[in-house]
Write a protein that holds these residues in place. Sequence first.
Motif, PDB file in Angstrom:
ATOM      1  N   PHE A 326     -41.204  26.647 -61.944  1.00 49.37           N
ATOM      2  CA  PHE A 326     -41.563  25.264 -61.633  1.00 49.37           C
ATOM      3  C   PHE A 326     -41.849  25.062 -60.147  1.00 49.37           C
ATOM      4  CE2 PHE A 326     -41.575  23.010 -65.477  1.00 49.37           C
ATOM      5  CZ  PHE A 326     -40.544  23.416 -66.296  1.00 49.37           C
ATOM      6  N   TYR A 327     -41.894  26.127 -59.384  1.00 48.55           N
ATOM      7  CA  TYR A 327     -42.174  25.979 -57.958  1.00 48.55           C
ATOM      8  C   TYR A 327     -43.632  25.584 -57.733  1.00 48.55           C
ATOM      9  CZ  TYR A 327     -37.777  28.100 -56.331  1.00 48.55           C
ATOM     10  OH  TYR A 327     -36.462  28.362 -56.046  1.00 48.55           O
ATOM     11  N   GLN A 328     -43.833  24.677 -56.801  1.00 51.04           N
ATOM     12  CA  GLN A 328     -45.178  24.226 -56.447  1.00 51.04           C
ATOM     13  C   GLN A 328     -46.046  25.366 -55.920  1.00 51.04           C
ATOM     14  OE1 GLN A 328     -46.963  21.342 -56.506  1.00 51.04           O
ATOM     15  NE2 GLN A 328     -45.389  20.592 -57.868  1.00 51.04           N
ATOM     16  N   THR A 329     -45.395  26.319 -55.267  1.00 52.28           N
ATOM     17  CA  THR A 329     -46.127  27.429 -54.664  1.00 52.28           C
ATOM     18  C   THR A 329     -46.420  28.543 -55.669  1.00 52.28           C
ATOM     19  OG1 THR A 329     -43.970  28.220 -53.964  1.00 52.28           O
ATOM     20  CG2 THR A 329     -45.317  27.119 -52.306  1.00 52.28           C
TER      21      THR A 329
ATOM     22  N   LYS B 142     -44.381  24.377 -47.728  1.00 54.52           N
ATOM     23  CA  LYS B 142     -44.111  24.568 -49.158  1.00 54.52           C
ATOM     24  C   LYS B 142     -43.328  25.854 -49.381  1.00 54.52           C
ATOM     25  CE  LYS B 142     -47.657  23.396 -52.183  1.00 54.52           C
ATOM     26  NZ  LYS B 142     -49.060  23.160 -52.563  1.00 54.52           N
ATOM     27  N   TYR B 143     -43.787  26.915 -48.757  1.00 50.08           N
ATOM     28  CA  TYR B 143     -43.095  28.196 -48.930  1.00 50.08           C
ATOM     29  C   TYR B 143     -41.704  28.161 -48.316  1.00 50.08           C
ATOM     30  CZ  TYR B 143     -46.814  30.798 -51.137  1.00 50.08           C
ATOM     31  OH  TYR B 143     -47.733  31.242 -52.047  1.00 50.08           O
ATOM     32  N   GLU B 146     -39.464  26.138 -50.725  1.00 46.69           N
ATOM     33  CA  GLU B 146     -39.201  26.717 -52.047  1.00 46.69           C
ATOM     34  C   GLU B 146     -38.556  28.091 -51.979  1.00 46.69           C
ATOM     35  OE1 GLU B 146     -42.843  26.115 -54.459  1.00 46.69           O
ATOM     36  OE2 GLU B 146     -41.752  24.331 -55.138  1.00 46.69           O
ATOM     37  N   TYR B 147     -38.779  28.803 -50.910  1.00 47.62           N
ATOM     38  CA  TYR B 147     -38.179  30.137 -50.808  1.00 47.62           C
ATOM     39  C   TYR B 147     -37.186  30.243 -49.650  1.00 47.62           C
ATOM     40  CZ  TYR B 147     -41.764  31.478 -54.124  1.00 47.62           C
ATOM     41  OH  TYR B 147     -42.551  31.559 -55.253  1.00 47.62           O
ATOM     42  N   PRO B 150     -33.709  27.929 -50.254  1.00 43.98           N
ATOM     43  CA  PRO B 150     -32.736  28.532 -51.168  1.00 43.98           C
ATOM     44  C   PRO B 150     -32.092  29.797 -50.593  1.00 43.98           C
ATOM     45  CG  PRO B 150     -34.737  27.970 -52.361  1.00 43.98           C
ATOM     46  CD  PRO B 150     -35.019  27.759 -50.917  1.00 43.98           C
ATOM     47  N   SER B 163     -36.094  23.092 -56.724  1.00 47.72           N
ATOM     48  CA  SER B 163     -37.016  23.023 -55.583  1.00 47.72           C
ATOM     49  C   SER B 163     -37.107  21.592 -55.110  1.00 47.72           C
ATOM     50  CB  SER B 163     -38.393  23.544 -56.021  1.00 47.72           C
ATOM     51  OG  SER B 163     -39.381  23.058 -55.157  1.00 47.72           O
ATOM     52  N   LEU B 165     -39.466  20.249 -53.771  1.00 43.74           N
ATOM     53  CA  LEU B 165     -40.798  19.700 -54.016  1.00 43.74           C
ATOM     54  C   LEU B 165     -41.060  19.463 -55.499  1.00 43.74           C
ATOM     55  CD1 LEU B 165     -42.951  21.747 -51.500  1.00 43.74           C
ATOM     56  CD2 LEU B 165     -42.500  19.310 -51.423  1.00 43.74           C
TER      57      LEU B 165
END
Lengths: 555, 314
Positions: A326-329, B142-143, B146-147, B150, B163, B165
């Motif tokens: 579900f990540y946007q990226t 964004k990266y 999301e990465y 975490p 996430s 986002l």
Amino acid sequence: MLLEVMMKKLVRILSVILCLFIGASMVACSPSEKIDKTKTQLYVGVYRGGIGEDWLYEFKSQFQELYKDISIEEGKKGIEVIVRPYKDEITGVQLLSTMPSAIEDVYFTQDVDFAQGVAKGVFEDITDIVTEKYDTVDIGEGEKTYSIEDKIEQYVLDYFKINGKYYGLPFAAPVYGMMYDVDLFAERNLYYLENGKIGGSIDNPDDVLSAGPDGEKGTFDDGLPSTWNELIALFDLMISKKSITPINWSGQHNYQRNSFTRAVWANYEGFNDYIINNTLNGTLRNGTVINDDNAYLLVNEEGRMAAAKASYDLVKDKKYFYDTSFYQTYSNVMAMEDFLISRPSWDKPIAMILEGGYWENEAKDIFKDVVDQTSEEYARENRRFSYMPVPKFIGTDGVKDQTNDEQVLVSTLDSLCFINAASSKKQLAKDFIKFVHTNASLSKFNSISGVTRAYKYKMTKSDYDHMSYYQKSVYDMAEKANFKIVQGSYVTSRTRKQYNDYFKYWEANKVSINRTEYDEIMKSFNNNPELTPAQWFNSFKLNYNSATWANKKLP
Amino acid sequence: MSQQSSAIRIERNKSRAKWRTRGFLVSVWIYPIILFAILYVYINFRSFLMAFQKVNTDTYEFEWYGVNNFINFISDLTKADNMRFVVTNTLVAFGAGLLISMPISILISYFLYKKIYLSGILNGVLFLPTIISAIVWVILFKYFVEYGVPALCKSLNINYSGSLLSDPNKQFGTILFYNMWLGLPGSMLIYLGTMTRIPASLVEAGKLDGMGIMRELFSVTIPLSFPVISVTLITSIAGFFTNQLNLYAFFQEFADFRSYTLGYYLFALVIRKTDTIQLYPYASAAGLLFTVVAVPLTLLTKWALEKFGPDAEF
């Protein structure tokens, strides 16, 4: 003094140069290609997407060969097909507004408001070639001469026929849904046996596999989950005992998930009952006659509940899907990369992916990367993938038992082809369209791209043998369904088009509950654990009932 | 005679020079004027007309529709699902800009102006966002979210899942934070530029009277920078309805509704590839309504700032 004069001259020169730059900016940049001036050019605009353009280059060669001795323009002999790949430039309103001055004669594209294009007069009337019987072939009905019209489902024809004339044709119909890794299933004995237990393999001739979703033994879906409960049981086994991540999808894009939802709904209801949601006109299997006055009754279709239940079940246990799904990226390319590399390289491989029918073609370069990282064993031609038919809803908690046995394929790609009304080579363009829609060409297209088209056709043996295991599985399914592929985006109901805003919650993947809009069903269930499939399903009746239908206004 | 002819020659030369100058000016200006006429005047005129029309879905022609678009929009604003998020988010974004971003920008600009310890490095770091493309920052952010986040939480043994986002309950906050962070350098540049123009003699005079660093900020720097501050305030009022918070750069037209602002809502309505032309009149009417509200509000803000703002000049 001299310096002053020189400065003035310099300022003048610079000003002139500046003016020239400004003037130059008025001239658009266009790709320059070398053309053969001894031949007539036919410009073909094609959307650069997952389907690719290899098929078009093949048709270019064949068509040029056919016309090599024919003179279309005075002083010229033969034709030259110029392929022009584009992205968003040939979609949407942008295309419609640029077509009158565009050089392209023919387009194969997507996401175009077809009715608007017809109203603007930018699409050429192609009724003559659509209705002309010219293709003599045996596609399983004895040798007959077919027109393009003969090969298309009626509701699709209704979409492309406006005021009695055809202005376009459907292009590609890639089937969306669950694609699974056959090799992984075979290695880890993930197929259902006849006794109802999981533990079989298609590579073990001693295993007697279950009949699968179609209920017939000896077909390609033997051993696959026949019911939704069996699918979830398989998922549970994968995560508890097999160290496998059941499924994966792209978080960046939602169309794969939304298309899957529609596939569940369509499979539950059957082709006819699902399509009526687009046409708002017809008779349901239970005998109910649907028309513009009572079409709100369609919200009672249990297929919507099945779609909600399926979406809920796929995300209720976070171990069912890959962490970043579900990540946007997390793009579709990344999802395909992980799906493909996981079996050779990861401790916990991914068994399935939600994707469109063109995915294997789109992943061509990813296969090469996997080979670079592992070995030739994992090359595209050596691996087996397949489309997993949607299981039936029998004994599923909260969903009435499914009565429809017809397996339905769903394509939500709004893909079409048409001729530019401003083209100066209309007859040549029409000839090209006719050529692309012969059975031989439909077969070739499927063979090269791996993507089905929503036409009745029969692949030749050589074209069929050229395809990968996965591509064959999709074609087999489509052929078995007699190419009745639901094209979810072909809405023909005038009421639906007129009251676009009222129908925004009509599809199963978007609802409004307690004045909060939930867009994209699987993500909504994932992010809102308190939301239930029953709430999702019941919301349709709150928004669409006799009261709101009368005024076409949401509550 | 020769005097007369030389006078005539001089006049002629003057006239030619005048026409050459006019010709040159016209050749330079004609293109931008044509662009302005088409891309601004005509488009806005067309948009104004469209607000009173609707699209016939059979012929795709525009037809007279009276004030129904306005009525529908006002009705949606008060009753439609999710609109409460749209309006609230717009107000929150405005408030955050006014009450958080602006004071922080002024403060940081002031400390950079006073050349505090490590201001050189801070200068570079803070202004980096202005020289790198916005799309690059969006991708990086964004990266990171999301990465990076975490991974960071995991290393600090903080329980974190999902996430920022993708979760609609956190999406708006995350985007707001991004906008406030990226918005800092732009305004800081302007404030810093203004502050550096403050005469050193004023500051020295103040120091002689025992003025401290914070006293200087409130008594000298802010009053003298007030014209620039008021311009920022006025433009933020004018941009209240059009602020999209970079949502399109992050999500295209697929942002969760709970992150929408009014600006993004209208943009998302018309940016889709199909079935959008029917919504143009509705969006035009909404835009006109916003203008009717924003124009007097902006003028009122300008008047109030001019009347009640500090009367300092240098």
